[in-house]
Design an enzyme around this catalytic site. Structure first.
Site, PDB file in Angstrom:
ATOM      1  N   GLU A   2       1.686  -0.348  -5.022  1.00 14.96           N
ATOM      2  CA  GLU A   2       0.736   0.675  -5.464  1.00 14.96           C
ATOM      3  C   GLU A   2       1.553   1.941  -5.689  1.00 14.96           C
ATOM      4  OE1 GLU A   2      -3.212   3.073  -3.820  1.00 14.96           O
ATOM      5  OE2 GLU A   2      -1.664   2.399  -2.438  1.00 14.96           O
ATOM      6  N   ASP A  51       0.839  -1.194   0.000  1.00 16.51           N
ATOM      7  CA  ASP A  51       0.000   0.000   0.000  1.00 16.51           C
ATOM      8  C   ASP A  51       0.879   1.251   0.000  1.00 16.51           C
ATOM      9  OD1 ASP A  51      -2.683   1.215   0.357  1.00 16.51           O
ATOM     10  OD2 ASP A  51      -1.855   1.871   2.276  1.00 16.51           O
TER      11      ASP A  51
END
Length: 514
Positions: free
Chosen positions: A260, A201
């Site tokens: 990401e 993330d």
């Protein structure tokens, strides 16, 4: 687990993102859980996916639905426990499906023991050095939160702390060696339980400039972070974090990490995919491209260029963006275009990520205000509705909510009354359904020799259209975004997103040929 002679498994894998809260509820509380995922492994095997990406299921107060992690090495009771997680991994592996999980290294929950200790310890303490604390009468700089408002919150003792997302998600200070050591412990904890990799993330986050310079005016509308004007992200120090993660993963054969990565420019993106960093990186060019042949071609070329020395990764939707059926016009038009883009995406070399429900043609739902839970809604002063509309639970069967997702109709987000025709049950035996298109496309992609070769060659095409060929395999993919039918390239028809019209490709459609 099976291996592939053509290179590491992730270079050609079809990943399936499971938003755990919304996939399947096994205990009737209206929230999806790990046993729910396990109960649907047969469906995922039938769909043909190679690997799962599970969104956070760790101990959390759920201020950001699990991305505020209070204990990264345990399972939150709402999702199950470690025994249930181990069962899920074991049964997925028995079916030939690998399991990857989310990793949240940029921040913790404000209920994490470290932050609780930092608040109690007071200004200037070693405990506060694990986060970004600063003293002063005013916020240390003009940084804003991604969710809205200032990125700084003040404690009663006067110290400010940094949170690039919600105030309940304080940013970690990666200059503190304890932070790196703790993440390594987390990596090994899950790898030792048999997982196959991580989705990282905010992989362009973590590192912050020590001087905390102000943000310059930001280029609007791109969704990308330009390091020249936005010092919050994509600082060069972030690559040390990824090298540490890669070093750990290299000790566990056949494991991988995908980041990401929201950055501006192919060169900045490529830095994350160096041989000692990430195996894969989410490039969101396709997500941001309009349904226009020129825009889609540019996105494809940019993505291939950015991953020229690694493996390109393709996705059209996830839990943070508007689903592509809705982006492309919603309703029947949006679905036609989404089906066409599915064939374009699946025809490309590299790894694929499917977001749960997209194989059913699910749109983003306009929820009533009372149902909105995303912190974006509150933090923006009710000016941005947030991401809840893309996170509605998956409809499995039946003609009314909760469509087999749960035994209670009181699901954590309400399910639309008009979704009866979109359930797995309704589409499974319908050869023309979106689910059948996905199943057929995945099967062909995995088994047909035309999908070999990593080079894409472009054909000349009418305005509003394009066609490319996989050099080495021979697959031809053509897309028509114009308003009239067009001739298709020569070749044998393999698959079409819509029926041909007098042998021509209709508008808002794509075709595969060999």
């Amino acid at each position: 687990m099976p291996t592939n002679a053509d290179g590491p498994w992730w270079q050609h894998a079809v990943f399936y993102q499971v938003y755990v809260r919304s996939f399947a509820d096994s205990d009737g509380d209206g929230v999806g859980d790990l046993d729910g995922v396990r109960s649907r492994l047969g469906y995922l095997e039938l769909l043909g996916v190679d690997a799962l990406w599970l969104t956070p299921f760790f101990t959390s107060p759920m201020a950001d639905h699990g991305y505020d992690v209070a204990n990264p090495r345990d399972v939150d009771p709402v999702f199950g426990d470690l025994e249930k997680f181990d069962l899920l991994v074991a049964e997925a592996h028995e079916r030939g499906i690998r399991v990857t999980i989310d990793l949240v290294p940029n921040h913790t929950s404000d209920q994490h023991p470290w932050f609780v200790a930092a608040v109690e310890a007071g200004p200037g303490s070693p405990e506060r050095d694990r986060y970004w604390f600063r003293q002063g009468a005013y916020p240390p700089n003009n940084w804003t939160s991604i969710f809205g408002g200032s990125a700084w919150s003040q404690l009663p003792d006067g110290d400010w702390y940094l949170h690039l997302f919600a105030p309940e998600q304080p940013d970690l200070n990666w200059a503190n060696p304890e932070v790196s050591a703790d993440l390594e412990r987390t990596l090994r904890f899950w790898l030792d339980r048999g997982i196959d990799g991580f989705r990282i993330d905010v992989a362009h986050g973590m590192a912050k400039p020590e001087s905390l310079p102000d943000m310059a005016p930001r280029e609007e509308g791109t969704g990308l972070h330009d390091n020249a004007v936005d010092p919050r992200f994509d600082n060069d120090g972030v690559h040390e974090v990824h090298r540490m993660i890669r070093k750990v993963l290299d000790g566990y054969p056949n494991t991988m990490a995908i980041g990401e990565i929201w950055v501006k420019g192919d060169e900045r993106f490529a830095h994350y995919l160096r041989p000692d960093e990430l195996h894969l990186g989410f490039n969101f060019r396709l997500v941001e491209a309009d349904f226009d042949a020129d825009a889609v071609r540019l996105a494809i070329e940019s993505s291939l260029h950015a991953a020229a020395d690694s493996t390109p990764t393709w996705t059209l939707s996830n839990h943070d963006v508007v689903r592509h059926v809705t982006r492309y016009g919603d309703g029947e038009l949006g679905l036609r275009r989404a089906r066409a883009m599915t064939l374009v995406e699946f025809a490309l070399p590299g790894a694929l990520y499917i977001y749960n429900g997209e194989e059913l043609g699910l749109p983003t739902v306009e929820l009533p205000e009372w149902a909105l839970q995303d912190p974006v809604w509150k933090r923006s002063g009710h000016t941005r509705r947030g991401r809840d509309g893309s996170r509605i639970p998956v409809p499995w069967e039946g003609t009314e909510p909760p469509y087999g997702f749960s035994t209670t109709a009181n699901t954590w987000l309400p399910m639309p009354l008009e979704w009866a025709s979109l359930t797995v049950e309704a589409q499974l035996e319908d050869e023309d359904s979106t689910l059948s298109l996905y199943r057929h496309a995945i099967e062909l992609r995995k088994s047909h020799p035309a999908f070999g070769g990593a080079v894409v060659e472009w054909y000349g095409a009418p305005a509003g259209c394009f066609a490319f060929r996989r050099k080495g395999g021979g697959l031809i993919c053509a897309l028509n975004t114009s308003s009239a039918p067009v001739p298709i390239p020569p070749g044998e028809l393999l698959l079409a997103s819509e029926p041909l019209v007098d042998g021509q490709l209709p508008p808002d459609a794509a075709v595969w040929l060999v």
